[in-house]
Design an enzyme around this catalytic site. Structure first.
Site, PDB file in Angstrom:
ATOM      1  N   LYS A 216     -53.889  82.880  36.763  1.00 46.69           N
ATOM      2  CA  LYS A 216     -54.891  82.275  35.884  1.00 46.69           C
ATOM      3  C   LYS A 216     -56.124  81.826  36.658  1.00 46.69           C
ATOM      4  O   LYS A 216     -57.114  81.406  36.076  1.00 46.69           O
ATOM      5  CB  LYS A 216     -54.282  81.091  35.124  1.00 46.69           C
ATOM      6  CG  LYS A 216     -53.263  81.500  34.071  1.00 46.69           C
ATOM      7  CD  LYS A 216     -52.964  80.346  33.157  1.00 46.69           C
ATOM      8  CE  LYS A 216     -51.618  80.454  32.464  1.00 46.69           C
ATOM      9  NZ  LYS A 216     -51.534  81.520  31.475  1.00 46.69           N
TER      10      LYS A 216
ATOM     11  N   ASP B 261     -49.025  69.788  34.421  1.00 45.20           N
ATOM     12  CA  ASP B 261     -49.169  71.235  34.282  1.00 45.20           C
ATOM     13  C   ASP B 261     -50.667  71.527  34.416  1.00 45.20           C
ATOM     14  O   ASP B 261     -51.443  71.230  33.510  1.00 45.20           O
ATOM     15  CB  ASP B 261     -48.629  71.655  32.906  1.00 45.20           C
ATOM     16  CG  ASP B 261     -48.960  73.104  32.557  1.00 45.20           C
ATOM     17  OD1 ASP B 261     -49.690  73.772  33.341  1.00 45.20           O
ATOM     18  OD2 ASP B 261     -48.499  73.576  31.498  1.00 45.20           O
TER      19      ASP B 261
ATOM     20  N   HIS C 209     -47.317  73.422  26.433  1.00 46.71           N
ATOM     21  CA  HIS C 209     -46.910  74.832  26.388  1.00 46.71           C
ATOM     22  C   HIS C 209     -45.372  74.849  26.379  1.00 46.71           C
ATOM     23  O   HIS C 209     -44.743  73.941  26.931  1.00 46.71           O
ATOM     24  CB  HIS C 209     -47.447  75.502  27.655  1.00 46.71           C
ATOM     25  CG  HIS C 209     -47.309  76.989  27.704  1.00 46.71           C
ATOM     26  ND1 HIS C 209     -46.115  77.608  27.985  1.00 46.71           N
ATOM     27  CD2 HIS C 209     -48.220  77.977  27.537  1.00 46.71           C
ATOM     28  CE1 HIS C 209     -46.298  78.920  27.985  1.00 46.71           C
ATOM     29  NE2 HIS C 209     -47.560  79.171  27.711  1.00 46.71           N
TER      30      HIS C 209
ATOM     31  N   GLN D 213     -54.167  75.459  33.331  1.00 56.36           N
ATOM     32  CA  GLN D 213     -55.461  75.698  32.674  1.00 56.36           C
ATOM     33  C   GLN D 213     -56.582  74.859  33.289  1.00 56.36           C
ATOM     34  O   GLN D 213     -57.724  74.943  32.854  1.00 56.36           O
ATOM     35  CB  GLN D 213     -55.360  75.379  31.177  1.00 56.36           C
ATOM     36  CG  GLN D 213     -54.369  76.223  30.416  1.00 56.36           C
ATOM     37  CD  GLN D 213     -54.772  77.692  30.338  1.00 56.36           C
ATOM     38  OE1 GLN D 213     -55.917  78.058  30.603  1.00 56.36           O
ATOM     39  NE2 GLN D 213     -53.821  78.543  29.994  1.00 56.36           N
TER      40      GLN D 213
ATOM     41  N   CYS E  71     -47.631  80.145  22.516  1.00 58.39           N
ATOM     42  CA  CYS E  71     -46.518  79.422  23.147  1.00 58.39           C
ATOM     43  C   CYS E  71     -46.628  77.912  22.959  1.00 58.39           C
ATOM     44  O   CYS E  71     -46.224  77.140  23.823  1.00 58.39           O
ATOM     45  CB  CYS E  71     -46.394  79.755  24.635  1.00 58.39           C
ATOM     46  SG  CYS E  71     -46.002  81.458  24.939  1.00 58.39           S
TER      47      CYS E  71
END
Lengths: 145, 414
Positions: B234, B208, B131, B211, B372
């Site tokens: 999220k 990261d 991202h 997600q 993104c």
């Protein structure tokens, strides 16, 4: 030739016959498909108005004191709306374009496409159209400021 | 408030949906079909109630008050930290830093780690599927320090080229920053294996996890990640709060990110000494209500069961993949063997923006564009994709509506 507002009113009238969103978008999509809006020679980086999601190419020229706009997009709905914007603004004097208040998009329920967050290039294109009109206006009046 | 929450029984998507007030809404005359959970999830009642309750009854500034109310707010804030620590299996509470979101968590590491450890000639290793939030912060710090970014390529199915990764790790790499799950492709990276590889070369790893956390159980100790970043919004929690997990040994060596109150030990005009972990990295009044909402979201996720959520979403992903692949001209972007609930696609002869616009008219909320992740679009030579992403509340009926909607939109467009 009809004034900018007369053309806007005519479009509003045409759209009033559509029963639902399907018919409206079918019409916009057809507009997008039908219009070969710009010569391939202008479909280059130089004429690109960058949107985050769809690309728009815009070319303007001054003919007999009137601004002629030609534009195109890689997205068909964007292209259809461009067709409407060109129908309204192209062929008018720079001053009329600078003074134009575009109320028709709101009236026909397409204002959402001109939201900056939509990132489809239309907002930048409109701004660019006004900038062209401003430049041509200065050319015509010989101002050099 | 309605009766029982979905957390009280076996997993039942209908019961889950009742806990999310927004899912009762209509959009353009149709029941809202929300397929943009990867961008931000909706919020269940307990999250809304916890935050409302906090502001109604317990709000005061944290940490410095001698009065009872401030102590209550502080307890709630620190209890939330403890809940996060246990939720992701971190060793110590002090390793949990509250931020505004994944983006700020990564910026914090890039800036602080970068200033402490990056020199000209060093490399920061990222991947092609990151991202922008895991690209740009590293570009900024590389500009300042003279270090360089190196990018691990991906394959046509949207998986990491692990051989290239192994090669690149032999270079002058100071840190590897990569995503656990791609927001655009859905690819699940073999993080534990990758972290082990990096550690063989003494290279720390930032993951990261934005997600990953909402969709399957995550344990940072098992992964052995040095840094792990994710967002509240999220994972069914509020916007405005995020988490950075960092191993103590690294956080202690890193300078503060922001200056201000809370993060100091003693201030004079000549010299300031900094507070201990994690407060060194938490300048200013934190998002206390956000932490309370996050805590409620964690309890809700645990009540539903992350294994149940993962199973539900996996079943939906398979169902949706089959449905979409039946549509003529549709091409899925991201077909990794190990994939999370993301369906990114293009349809031949149509622009993602047009598809998204028409789906919206049918009450179907999908994301269109580059998500993104512009390098991924360049890699696949497309202007963008339409992305449908799944959550615990997504149903098969919604995927049926999506497939029917795409067919209808394509008919209009072609």
């Amino acid at each position: 030739m009809e004034s900018i507002n007369e053309i806007q009113d005519a479009i509003i009238d045409e759209f009033s016959f559509f029963g639902d969103w399907m018919e409206k978008y079918e019409y916009i999509i057809e507009l997008g498909k039908d219009l070969p809006l710009i010569d391939a020679q202008y479909k280059t980086e130089d004429y690109l108005v960058r949107g985050c999601q769809s690309k728009v190419w815009l070319h303007a020229s001054l003919e007999d004191g009137k601004v002629i706009f030609k534009a195109d997009s890689d997205a068909i709905i964007t292209k259809g709306i461009i067709g409407l914007l060109i129908r309204v603004l192209s062929g008018h004097s720079p001053q009329d374009i600078l003074d134009a208040d575009l109320y028709f998009l709101d009236k026909i329920g397409l204002k959402e496409h001109l939201s900056p967050t939509r990132a489809n290039g239309l907002v930048s294109m409109l701004k660019q159209m006004k900038l062209y009109a401003l430049a041509f206006q200065k050319q015509l009046t010989g101002k050099n400021d | 408030m309605s009766g029982k929450l979905a957390t009280t029984g076996v997993f039942d998507v209908k019961a889950v949906r009742k806990d999310f007030p927004i899912l009762q809404r209509e959009m353009n005359g149709q029941p809202l079909c929300f397929l943009d959970t990867a961008a931000s999830s909706q919020k269940p009642l307990p999250v809304l109630q916890a935050m409302d309750n906090y502001y109604r009854l317990h709000h005061a500034n944290v940490h410095r008050g001698v009065y009872r109310l401030s102590q209550e707010a502080t307890d709630m804030f620190e209890t939330a930290r403890k809940a996060v620590q246990q939720f992701i299996g971190a060793g110590h509470e002090q390793e949990i830093v509250f931020t505004r979101g994944t983006t700020e968590s990564i910026n914090l590491v890039a800036s602080s780690f970068g200033r402490a450890f990056l020199r000209p000639g060093d490399e920061v290793l990222i991947t092609w599927m990151e991202h922008h939030a895991n690209i740009v912060p590293w570009q900024l710090i590389c500009e300042q320090t003279g270090a360089a970014i190196r990018v691990v390529p991906i394959t046509d199915t949207g998986e990491l080229d692990l051989e290239a990764l192994e090669q690149y790790l032999k270079g002058p790499v100071k840190i590897l920053a990569l995503t656990q799950v791609s927001n655009t492709l859905g690819t699940i990276n073999p993080i534990r294996k990758i972290v082990a590889l990096a550690h063989e070369h003494g290279i720390p790893v930032l993951v990261d996890g934005a997600q990953a956390v909402p969709h399957s159980p995550v344990n940072v100790s098992e992964l052995d990640a040095d840094f792990y970043a994710f967002s509240g919004h999220k994972m069914y929690g509020p916007t405005g709060i995020g988490i950075l997990f960092g191993k103590t040994e690294w956080l202690e060596k890193m300078p503060p990110y922001h200056g201000g109150g809370e993060m100091i030990s003693r201030v004079t005009f000549e010299k300031t000494t900094y507070n201990e972990l994690p407060f060194k990295f938490e300048a200013g009044t934190p998002d206390i209500a956000g932490s309370v909402g996050l805590h409620a979201a964690i309890e809700y996720l645990q009540g539903i069961g992350l294994e149940n959520i993962a199973e539900h979403e996996h079943e939906l992903l398979n169902y949706g993949t089959e449905l979409l692949c039946e549509i003529p001209g549709l091409r899925l972007i991201g077909t990794a063997a190990n994939k999370a609930g993301v369906l990114s696609f293009v349809v031949e002869g149509t622009h993602p923006y047009d598809l998204g616009t028409l789906l919206d008219k049918m009450g179907i909320a999908v994301r269109t564009g580059h998500h993104c992740t512009e390098p991924i679009m360049d890699r696949f030579g497309i202007p963008g994709t339409v992305r449908a992403s799944l959550g615990m509340y997504t149903t098969k009926e919604e995927l049926d509506r999506l497939a029917a909607g795409i067919k209808r939109a394509v008919n209009l467009l072609l």
